[in-house]
Structures are given as structure tokens and as C-alpha cells.
Design an enzyme around this catalytic site. Structure first.
Site: not given
Ligand code: 0GY
Length: 298
Positions: A28, A45, A246
Site C-alpha cells: 500500500c 502523475y 495497493d
Molecule cells: C502501484 C502501481 C502503480 C504505481 C506505482 O510507484 C508507482 O508510482 O507503483 C501503477 O501505476 O501501476 O503499485 O501503485
């Protein structure tokens, strides 16, 4: 809606599945609040704020005892929000996985360790990071080895063939995020999942998170198409699987999952009490709280 994507579910249902005592949500994130912990300038993002108080409330609501908080790319190498959450989670209730670079200072590594960090994450998704040279990651892996940390890797299954020579040089435990992101449309017998399974077979110290049906699904909730993937991993590698919500699900655009419904996927991928205990308690305790008993966190 934030700048980039959907907000996390405001009121997840109480799951029908009750996790065993001492259960760990082993994947998480904490985001911001941005006013206190600004996002990284190089981020791809901008998520909504997802502060520690919301994570702790979700943990209790879903029936979990502990969290493993994983640094996400939107905070880059500034692990301050994650560390702040680790220090405030309650005794023994949270561990962390950080993002650090090869030139991180020894003192910073020691401070992260003292706060509860036990791993470093290498993210290979091109939509999330630029193309960092693999040598930098290799050097970072060397830096963290003395601390007894492990490496968490996030890749898509179609990239695994290219990454394997590099991954084979990383010593010790390697944790694969989100089932190795197989192409679920191929089905559980498809080539991308076959490669993930072969990787797991060939590396006895590789672990894998059976997380993120919401990201992998083609069919949508209740994720019937992803269940066979998770179940195959749990049944084949019962002592090397981890599970996580997550939360708060960054970059989800198709739909925002109900975290209670995600918990209800657990008995479908881990159908016996023994498999559930390994997945949710024994395995994460062994990796993140070695030598401690699960009851201590609740
Ligand atoms: C997750 C998956 C994502 C994002 C990241 O580090 C991150 O920005 O892992 C994703 O966009 O698939 O585990 O949160």
C-alpha cells in the site's frame, strides 16, 4: 477526480472474508498530504492526497493488523511521507520499502532502517519512470545488501526476458510486484504467465505479490479472470506469496476498486485456512518482522 486519475473509494464495504489475526497488507502507499510532503518534480502523475490517517483507518476497517508501505514514483526518492507514516503507525505495525539511488548517504540508509524500511523498490514501468541505466540499480542493490534489505521489482511480464540477466545478478530475496503483471487476456496458460512461473521456479528466493486484480483484469470486478492467476501462484509457491490492497490505487482509470471487495478475493485465490495464514501472516512476518510473533501487532 484528481489531476490525473480516480480518487480512492470513499467508503469500502466491510469484507465478508475476515483475515486471520495479525494479517499484513503488504503493498500500500501513502501520498502526501502534498502541502506537507510535496510530490517529486520528476513524477509522471499526480495522485490525490492519501494520508497516513486514512491508511490506518482502512487497515482497521478491513481487519488487518499491519502494513508494508511501498514508496511510489510520485514521491520519487523523497521517502519522508512514508517514513512519517511508519513512525506513527503504532509499535511494530508498519514496515516500509523505499526508493533510493546508488549515491544515497549511509546516514540516510541507517535512518530509513531505524524507521522500519526493509527493502528498496526498482520500478521498470516505462509509463512511471525514465530509462535509468541498470548499473545504477545494481549498485543500489549492493548498497542495501549489508542492511539485510531485499529488492522489490515492478515490471510487466513481457519485459521479463530482457530483465532476467540483470535480475539474476541481484543477490538475495527478490519480491515481484503484482503477479509480474501477466497479460490476463492470454489466459492462465498463456506465454506471459508461463514466463513468470518459470522465473519463480528457477529462483527459490523470489517472492511474488498476488495483488492488483483491479489493474490486471480485462473483465472487471469481481475479477473472475484474474483469480486463476493468483490461485496458481498461491498453490505453487505457498511460502513465497504476499498480498496487498495497493491502496490508494494510483493511476486507476477504468474503475476504482472497493477495498473490501478486494479482500473478498483472498479466499478465492487462497482457498484454505492454511494458505490464507501463510499468505497474510506467516510469509509477511518472516520477511518484514523476522523473529516476531503476529499477535504482537494487534
Ligand atoms: C502501484 C502501481 C502503480 C504505481 C506505482 O510507484 C508507482 O508510482 O507503483 C501503477 O501505476 O501501476 O503499485 O501503485
Amino acid at each position: 477526480m484528481s489531476e490525473d486519475h480516480l480518487e480512492f473509494h470513499p467508503a469500502p464495504k466491510v469484507p465478508e472474508f475476515r483475515p486471520p489475526v495479525g494479517a499484513v497488507d503488504a503493498h500500500c502507499h501513502i501520498f502526501g498530504p502534498a502541502a506537507k510532503f510535496p510530490f517529486a518534480p520528476e513524477r509522471k502523475y499526480t495522485p490525490v492526497d492519501a494520508p497516513k490517517e486514512r491508511l490506518f483507518a482502512l487497515r482497521d476497517h478491513l481487519g488487518f493488523a499491519r502494513n508494508v508501505i511501498v514508496q511510489a514514483t510520485c514521491h520519487g526518492k523523497d521517502n519522508a511521507a512514508m517514513v512519517d507514516a511508519l513512525l506513527d503507525a503504532g509499535p511494530g505495525r508498519a514496515r516500509g520499502v523505499a526508493i533510493v539511488d546508488m549515491d544515497v548517504a549511509d546516514a540516510e540508509l541507517e535512518a530509513l532502517h531505524a524507521a522500519g524500511v526493509r527493502g528498496v523498490r526498482f520500478n521498470f514501468l516505462k509509463r512511471l519512470v525514465g530509462n535509468a541505466p541498470l548499473e545504477r540499480y545494481a549498485r543500489t542493490a549492493e548498497r542495501i545488501e549489508a542492511l539485510g534489505w531485499h529488492v522489490v521489482v515492478y515490471f510487466e511480464a513481457h519485459e521479463l526476458a530482457d530483465l532476467e540477466p540483470f535480475l539474476s545478478k541481484i543477490p538475495g530475496v527478490l519480491v515481484v510486484d503484482h503477479m509480474g503483471r501477466p497479460d490476463v487476456a492470454e489466459g492462465v496458460g498463456g506465454p506471459s504467465f508461463a514466463r513468470v512461473l518459470a522465473f519463480m521456479e528457477g529462483r527459490p528466493d523470489a517472492w511474488i505479490k498476488v495483488s492488483c486484480p483491479e489493474r490486471l483484469t480485462v473483465a472487471g470486478p469481481p475479477y473472475d479472470d484474474v483469480v486463476p492467476f493468483g490461485r496458481t501462484l498461491v498453490e505453487r509457491f505457498p511460502d513465497r506469496v504476499l498480498w496487498g490492497t495497493d491502496w490508494p490505487h494510483p493511476n486507476m482509470r477504468s474503475h476504482m476498486p472497493d477495498d473490501g471487495a478486494l479482500v473478498d478475493v483472498i479466499p478465492r485465490i487462497a482457498p484454505t485456512a492454511e494458505l490464507q495464514r501463510k499468505l497474510l501472516v506467516d510469509n509477511p512476518m518472516r520477511l518484514y518482522w523476522p523473529g516476531e510473533t503476529a499477535e504482537g501487532g494487534r
